[in-house]
Design a protein around this motif. Structure first.
Motif, PDB file in Angstrom:
ATOM      1  N   PHE A  55       0.823  -1.207   0.000  1.00 49.32           N
ATOM      2  CA  PHE A  55       0.000   0.000   0.000  1.00 49.32           C
ATOM      3  C   PHE A  55       0.860   1.261   0.000  1.00 49.32           C
ATOM      4  CE2 PHE A  55      -2.335   3.493   1.857  1.00 49.32           C
ATOM      5  CZ  PHE A  55      -3.454   3.511   1.034  1.00 49.32           C
ATOM      6  N   ILE A  70     -11.302   2.919  15.801  1.00 44.65           N
ATOM      7  CA  ILE A  70     -10.206   3.873  15.641  1.00 44.65           C
ATOM      8  C   ILE A  70     -10.607   5.228  16.237  1.00 44.65           C
ATOM      9  CG2 ILE A  70      -8.621   4.983  14.029  1.00 44.65           C
ATOM     10  CD1 ILE A  70      -8.735   2.540  12.314  1.00 44.65           C
ATOM     11  N   LEU A 118       0.272  11.303   5.378  1.00 42.30           N
ATOM     12  CA  LEU A 118      -0.384  10.201   6.088  1.00 42.30           C
ATOM     13  C   LEU A 118      -1.401  10.699   7.107  1.00 42.30           C
ATOM     14  CD1 LEU A 118       2.744   7.954   6.562  1.00 42.30           C
ATOM     15  CD2 LEU A 118       0.705   7.370   5.210  1.00 42.30           C
TER      16      LEU A 118
HETATM   17  C1  HEM Z   1      -5.471   5.770  12.240  1.00 38.26           C
HETATM   18  C2  HEM Z   1      -4.906   4.776  12.911  1.00 38.26           C
HETATM   19  C3  HEM Z   1      -4.852   3.388  12.330  1.00 38.26           C
HETATM   20  C4  HEM Z   1      -5.131   2.245  12.991  1.00 38.26           C
HETATM   21  C5  HEM Z   1      -5.525   2.125  14.467  1.00 38.26           C
HETATM   22  C6  HEM Z   1      -4.994   1.158  12.043  1.00 38.26           C
HETATM   23  C7  HEM Z   1      -5.225  -0.178  12.339  1.00 38.26           C
HETATM   24  C8  HEM Z   1      -5.268  -1.191  11.413  1.00 38.26           C
HETATM   25  C9  HEM Z   1      -5.685  -2.538  11.681  1.00 38.26           C
HETATM   26  C10 HEM Z   1      -6.135  -3.059  13.045  1.00 38.26           C
HETATM   27  C11 HEM Z   1      -5.573  -3.238  10.537  1.00 38.26           C
HETATM   28  C12 HEM Z   1      -5.944  -4.721  10.298  1.00 38.26           C
HETATM   29  C13 HEM Z   1      -4.841  -5.667  10.612  1.00 38.26           C
HETATM   30  C14 HEM Z   1      -5.332  -7.069  10.281  1.00 38.26           C
HETATM   31  O1  HEM Z   1      -5.194  -7.497   9.128  1.00 38.26           O
HETATM   32  O2  HEM Z   1      -5.887  -7.712  11.185  1.00 38.26           O
HETATM   33  C15 HEM Z   1      -5.091  -2.320   9.529  1.00 38.26           C
HETATM   34  C16 HEM Z   1      -4.855  -2.677   8.225  1.00 38.26           C
HETATM   35  C17 HEM Z   1      -4.283  -1.833   7.312  1.00 38.26           C
HETATM   36  N1  HEM Z   1      -3.964  -0.503   7.492  1.00 38.26           N
HETATM   37 FE1  HEM Z   1      -4.310   0.573   9.149  1.00 38.26          FE
HETATM   38  N2  HEM Z   1      -4.616   1.647  10.839  1.00 38.26           N
HETATM   39  C18 HEM Z   1      -4.524   3.013  10.962  1.00 38.26           C
HETATM   40  C19 HEM Z   1      -4.126   3.888   9.984  1.00 38.26           C
HETATM   41  C20 HEM Z   1      -3.674   3.534   8.741  1.00 38.26           C
HETATM   42  C21 HEM Z   1      -3.142   4.439   7.767  1.00 38.26           C
HETATM   43  C22 HEM Z   1      -2.986   5.952   7.966  1.00 38.26           C
HETATM   44  C23 HEM Z   1      -2.810   3.700   6.686  1.00 38.26           C
HETATM   45  C24 HEM Z   1      -2.210   4.126   5.390  1.00 38.26           C
HETATM   46  C25 HEM Z   1      -2.378   5.344   4.874  1.00 38.26           C
HETATM   47  C26 HEM Z   1      -3.141   2.327   6.976  1.00 38.26           C
HETATM   48  C27 HEM Z   1      -2.970   1.251   6.133  1.00 38.26           C
HETATM   49  C28 HEM Z   1      -3.397  -0.023   6.357  1.00 38.26           C
HETATM   50  C29 HEM Z   1      -3.331  -1.098   5.376  1.00 38.26           C
HETATM   51  C30 HEM Z   1      -2.776  -1.006   3.966  1.00 38.26           C
HETATM   52  C31 HEM Z   1      -3.885  -2.228   5.971  1.00 38.26           C
HETATM   53  C32 HEM Z   1      -4.118  -3.621   5.340  1.00 38.26           C
HETATM   54  C33 HEM Z   1      -5.494  -3.573   4.695  1.00 38.26           C
HETATM   55  C34 HEM Z   1      -5.926  -4.928   4.139  1.00 38.26           C
HETATM   56  O3  HEM Z   1      -6.327  -5.781   4.926  1.00 38.26           O
HETATM   57  O4  HEM Z   1      -5.862  -5.121   2.930  1.00 38.26           O
HETATM   58  N3  HEM Z   1      -3.664   2.255   8.230  1.00 38.26           N
HETATM   59  N4  HEM Z   1      -4.913  -1.088  10.086  1.00 38.26           N
END
Ligand code: HEM
Length: 129
Positions: A52, A81, A114
């Motif tokens: 990503f 979140i 970001l």
């Molecule tokens: C704001 C606070 C954020 C929290 C608390 C958070 C939390 C999470 C969690 C819990 C997951 C799932 C993990 C799993 O597979 O079990 C996830 C997936 C992901 N996050 Fe975040 N995230 C945040 C911000 C961001 C930001 C700013 C980005 C990028 C700009 C991002 C990119 C991603 C990506 C690429 C995935 C994988 C998505 C998929 O399953 O295809 N996250 N995030």
């Protein structure tokens, strides 16, 4: 910074994005507000984030090629979140960028980019689902 190249290139391409991701997730896992949201097996999450961030910063569209439209806010909806978690996420990223040696000017540009998505993913004020 040279304005004619992508952020992906400015950062240093694939190897550097990898290092950022590898520095970032251990911090996330250790963070009291963030750790509990993530699975123990963090490798698949790291791989997706590598794909990503590569495309988010203007490199090849690795994530979309595999998973289709990112719909990142929707993909985050299952997780509570809070504004504090968004700040914590950004702080882990700030420290990761620092640890892999991204210079301050570029670091602040990356964090700025970001910060929009991070705050956009806020979906509750309660820590529990
Ligand atoms: C704001 C606070 C954020 C929290 C608390 C958070 C939390 C999470 C969690 C819990 C997951 C799932 C993990 C799993 O597979 O079990 C996830 C997936 C992901 N996050 Fe975040 N995230 C945040 C911000 C961001 C930001 C700013 C980005 C990028 C700009 C991002 C990119 C991603 C990506 C690429 C995935 C994988 C998505 C998929 O399953 O295809 N996250 N995030």
């Amino acid at each position: 910074m040279n304005r004619n190249i992508s952020l992906y290139e400015a950062v240093g391409g694939a190897d550097k994005i990898r290092s950022i991701v590898e520095s970032f997730y251990p911090k996330v896992q250790k963070h009291p507000l963030l750790g509990p949201l993530f699975p123990e097996d963090i490798d698949p999450v790291m791989e997706k984030q590598y794909q990503f961030l590569t495309q988010f910063f203007g490199g090849p569209s690795l994530y979309s090629d595999q998973y289709g439209h990112p719909m990142m806010r929707a993909r985050h909806l299952p997780f509570p979140i809070t504004p504090e978690r968004a700040e914590a996420w950004l702080d882990c990223m700030r420290r990761a960028l620092e640890d892999v040696g991204i210079e301050p000017e570029l670091r602040s540009i990356l964090l700025d980019r970001l910060s929009g998505p991070a705050h956009h993913f806020v979906n509750t004020t309660k820590e529990e689902p």
